[in-house]
Design a protein around this motif. Sequence first.
Motif, PDB file in Angstrom:
ATOM      1  N   ALA A  54      -0.151   7.958 -61.933  1.00 34.89           N
ATOM      2  CA  ALA A  54       1.099   7.087 -61.114  1.00 34.89           C
ATOM      3  C   ALA A  54       1.068   7.710 -59.785  1.00 34.89           C
ATOM      4  CB  ALA A  54       2.402   7.640 -61.959  1.00 34.89           C
ATOM      5  N   GLY A  55       0.361   8.877 -59.318  1.00 35.70           N
ATOM      6  CA  GLY A  55       0.447   9.218 -58.067  1.00 35.70           C
ATOM      7  C   GLY A  55      -0.456   8.611 -57.236  1.00 35.70           C
ATOM      8  N   CYS A  56      -1.387   7.717 -57.698  1.00 32.97           N
ATOM      9  CA  CYS A  56      -2.208   6.656 -56.825  1.00 32.97           C
ATOM     10  C   CYS A  56      -1.766   5.565 -56.507  1.00 32.97           C
ATOM     11  CB  CYS A  56      -3.428   6.432 -57.697  1.00 32.97           C
ATOM     12  SG  CYS A  56      -4.491   7.924 -58.068  1.00 32.97           S
ATOM     13  N   PHE A  57      -1.877   4.916 -55.402  1.00 35.29           N
ATOM     14  CA  PHE A  57      -1.316   3.433 -55.137  1.00 35.29           C
ATOM     15  C   PHE A  57      -2.728   2.828 -54.984  1.00 35.29           C
ATOM     16  CE2 PHE A  57      -0.388   0.791 -51.472  1.00 35.29           C
ATOM     17  CZ  PHE A  57       0.145  -0.136 -52.171  1.00 35.29           C
ATOM     18  N   ARG A  58      -2.727   1.949 -55.946  1.00 30.52           N
ATOM     19  CA  ARG A  58      -3.991   1.270 -56.326  1.00 30.52           C
ATOM     20  C   ARG A  58      -4.094  -0.142 -55.995  1.00 30.52           C
ATOM     21  NH1 ARG A  58      -5.592   0.869 -62.369  1.00 30.52           N
ATOM     22  NH2 ARG A  58      -3.924  -0.781 -62.439  1.00 30.52           N
ATOM     23  N   ALA A  59      -5.259  -0.611 -55.382  1.00 29.64           N
ATOM     24  CA  ALA A  59      -5.318  -2.258 -55.087  1.00 29.64           C
ATOM     25  C   ALA A  59      -7.049  -2.565 -55.264  1.00 29.64           C
ATOM     26  CB  ALA A  59      -4.887  -2.588 -53.825  1.00 29.64           C
ATOM     27  N   ILE A  60      -7.063  -3.830 -56.010  1.00 25.45           N
ATOM     28  CA  ILE A  60      -8.493  -4.209 -56.043  1.00 25.45           C
ATOM     29  C   ILE A  60      -8.371  -5.291 -54.839  1.00 25.45           C
ATOM     30  CG2 ILE A  60     -10.078  -5.529 -57.420  1.00 25.45           C
ATOM     31  CD1 ILE A  60      -8.893  -4.331 -59.873  1.00 25.45           C
ATOM     32  N   PHE A  61      -9.521  -5.149 -54.152  1.00 26.08           N
ATOM     33  CA  PHE A  61      -9.826  -6.159 -53.001  1.00 26.08           C
ATOM     34  C   PHE A  61     -11.032  -7.295 -53.388  1.00 26.08           C
ATOM     35  CE2 PHE A  61      -7.907  -2.479 -51.511  1.00 26.08           C
ATOM     36  CZ  PHE A  61      -6.873  -2.836 -50.884  1.00 26.08           C
ATOM     37  N   ALA A  62     -10.946  -8.175 -52.667  1.00 21.68           N
ATOM     38  CA  ALA A  62     -12.211  -9.262 -52.859  1.00 21.68           C
ATOM     39  C   ALA A  62     -13.389  -8.927 -52.245  1.00 21.68           C
ATOM     40  CB  ALA A  62     -11.457 -10.577 -52.191  1.00 21.68           C
ATOM     41  N   ARG A  63     -14.424  -9.699 -52.463  1.00 12.77           N
ATOM     42  CA  ARG A  63     -15.787  -9.453 -52.134  1.00 12.77           C
ATOM     43  C   ARG A  63     -15.696  -9.891 -50.561  1.00 12.77           C
ATOM     44  NH1 ARG A  63     -19.724  -9.736 -56.134  1.00 12.77           N
ATOM     45  NH2 ARG A  63     -18.713 -10.313 -58.158  1.00 12.77           N
ATOM     46  N   ARG A  64     -16.766  -9.327 -49.917  1.00 15.46           N
ATOM     47  CA  ARG A  64     -16.972  -9.829 -48.653  1.00 15.46           C
ATOM     48  C   ARG A  64     -17.238 -11.145 -48.328  1.00 15.46           C
ATOM     49  NH1 ARG A  64     -21.531 -11.003 -45.876  1.00 15.46           N
ATOM     50  NH2 ARG A  64     -21.620 -10.889 -43.747  1.00 15.46           N
ATOM     51  N   ARG A  65     -18.031 -11.863 -49.187  1.00 11.64           N
ATOM     52  CA  ARG A  65     -18.326 -13.288 -49.048  1.00 11.64           C
ATOM     53  C   ARG A  65     -16.742 -13.812 -49.249  1.00 11.64           C
ATOM     54  NH1 ARG A  65     -23.266 -14.535 -52.796  1.00 11.64           N
ATOM     55  NH2 ARG A  65     -22.177 -13.093 -53.990  1.00 11.64           N
ATOM     56  N   ARG A  66     -16.853 -15.428 -49.302  1.00 12.23           N
ATOM     57  CA  ARG A  66     -15.428 -15.995 -49.366  1.00 12.23           C
ATOM     58  C   ARG A  66     -14.833 -15.453 -50.774  1.00 12.23           C
ATOM     59  NH1 ARG A  66     -12.829 -20.531 -47.496  1.00 12.23           N
ATOM     60  NH2 ARG A  66     -14.543 -20.824 -45.714  1.00 12.23           N
ATOM     61  N   PRO A  67     -13.781 -15.130 -50.875  1.00 14.13           N
ATOM     62  CA  PRO A  67     -13.103 -14.632 -52.097  1.00 14.13           C
ATOM     63  C   PRO A  67     -12.907 -15.675 -53.015  1.00 14.13           C
ATOM     64  CG  PRO A  67     -11.764 -14.083 -50.563  1.00 14.13           C
ATOM     65  CD  PRO A  67     -12.974 -14.580 -49.847  1.00 14.13           C
ATOM     66  N   ASN A  68     -12.485 -15.667 -54.283  1.00 17.23           N
ATOM     67  CA  ASN A  68     -12.051 -16.596 -55.247  1.00 17.23           C
ATOM     68  C   ASN A  68     -10.695 -17.013 -54.670  1.00 17.23           C
ATOM     69  OD1 ASN A  68     -14.145 -16.298 -56.782  1.00 17.23           O
ATOM     70  ND2 ASN A  68     -13.315 -14.905 -58.236  1.00 17.23           N
ATOM     71  N   THR A  69      -9.732 -16.325 -54.181  1.00 18.87           N
ATOM     72  CA  THR A  69      -8.551 -16.621 -53.844  1.00 18.87           C
ATOM     73  C   THR A  69      -8.635 -17.748 -52.625  1.00 18.87           C
ATOM     74  OG1 THR A  69      -8.399 -14.798 -52.042  1.00 18.87           O
ATOM     75  CG2 THR A  69      -7.412 -14.462 -54.246  1.00 18.87           C
ATOM     76  N   THR A  70      -9.833 -17.814 -51.945  1.00 15.51           N
ATOM     77  CA  THR A  70      -9.892 -18.773 -51.069  1.00 15.51           C
ATOM     78  C   THR A  70     -10.250 -20.316 -51.546  1.00 15.51           C
ATOM     79  OG1 THR A  70     -12.181 -18.255 -50.507  1.00 15.51           O
ATOM     80  CG2 THR A  70     -10.584 -17.087 -49.260  1.00 15.51           C
ATOM     81  N   LYS A  71     -10.052 -20.594 -52.847  1.00 12.80           N
ATOM     82  CA  LYS A  71     -10.391 -21.656 -53.338  1.00 12.80           C
ATOM     83  C   LYS A  71      -8.870 -22.359 -52.952  1.00 12.80           C
ATOM     84  CE  LYS A  71     -13.349 -20.465 -57.030  1.00 12.80           C
ATOM     85  NZ  LYS A  71     -13.804 -20.387 -58.683  1.00 12.80           N
ATOM     86  N   ARG A  72      -8.134 -21.742 -52.721  1.00 10.56           N
ATOM     87  CA  ARG A  72      -6.573 -22.286 -51.988  1.00 10.56           C
ATOM     88  C   ARG A  72      -6.394 -21.611 -50.552  1.00 10.56           C
ATOM     89  NH1 ARG A  72      -3.249 -17.971 -52.170  1.00 10.56           N
ATOM     90  NH2 ARG A  72      -3.544 -16.281 -54.046  1.00 10.56           N
ATOM     91  N   PRO A  73      -5.636 -22.421 -49.765  1.00 15.48           N
ATOM     92  CA  PRO A  73      -5.652 -21.885 -48.423  1.00 15.48           C
ATOM     93  C   PRO A  73      -4.825 -20.557 -48.549  1.00 15.48           C
ATOM     94  CG  PRO A  73      -4.813 -24.104 -48.761  1.00 15.48           C
ATOM     95  CD  PRO A  73      -5.251 -23.745 -49.974  1.00 15.48           C
TER      96      PRO A  73
END
Length: 362
Positions: A20-39
Amino acid sequence: MRVLEPSTKCDRSNDTKKSAGCFRAIFARRRRPNTTKRPPEQETQIIIWYDEKQEDFEATLQTYKTFEKNGDIVYRHFLVNVSKTGPAGQMRIENYDEILVMNEEGVPDKTHDEVVGIFNKVKVDGRTRFCLVLRRKPTGKWVWIETSAVLAPESTRLPDNQPIVEKTKFQSLDNNYIESATNNRYKISGTQRYLAIRDQRVMTSVLTDTDNTDANMMCKVQRYWQDGEGRVYFQAALCDEKRRNFIGVDREKNIIVKNEPEWFDISELGSEVQFKIDDLYLGYNEQEDQVDAQPSAYLFQEIPGEVEVSQLARQTDNNSLSGTKTDERSLKRSSKSRSSSSSSDSDRKSVQSRSSVSSGKT
């Protein structure tokens, strides 16, 4: 900014549910990430203001916002449309580089408008170094990059209104671990008292114009690192300027002074900051006039160390006469200004409530 070997004490990859003491996040790849399938939710051409004039960074900031199942919000900030001949290109930034740190501030929990604000206020004075920590995944392995440069104005204006990029430094951070430190003061909200470590005790006191320039100065040590699965962690420890005495919590949940860092999950809202460890928050009991560990969130005002004691003391005196509270936001560094968008403020409140965030696989 110092690059250190990862500590075995912060390796919680085998027990992430209890970290719980950690603030965690997972980020996207250097190449166009999957999230960019949408604007992207927001996209802004990056402008740096100098002497009331616009300097073009020759790159665009794209921000993607994802809602988790538990209602948490994850922000991802990418640089695109990077011109190789512009300031961004000269700093060896590439398309779809993801921003992790700007001038020693972690940005994945910041809104698009706040990140744009940091860029807007980058100094173009020929002296101040502008530093970015990025990450990219050109092959199958994450690579962290630290790039920095001094931006200088051109006496004979360039046709594209670009700052001159000088003294560029670029390096790969092979161990994907960064530790940095900044000096600040932490004001108790709604009072004129500030956190302090004295005589092996965590206490509070009021500043006066006769105090030394380093009175009630605290060092905030921040660390960022990445585990084998690509998760990025952000934590902070509070200590004295010499980094010998750290604020900690004992087994009885009392606030104590330790000789080694106690790492807190840190969340920010404008000039306010909260420190959380497990299910407790660093707070202040006004009735007992003592710093304690509280079950509910508590916000401190973070004031940059360069603000002079005399200035703070004068405001304390003025407030005592008028009965009004000091507006510390006017003292806060511009990179931590509150977003002007009401929707961004709402999003930020959602971010503060999370202890860890994650995204889908990329």
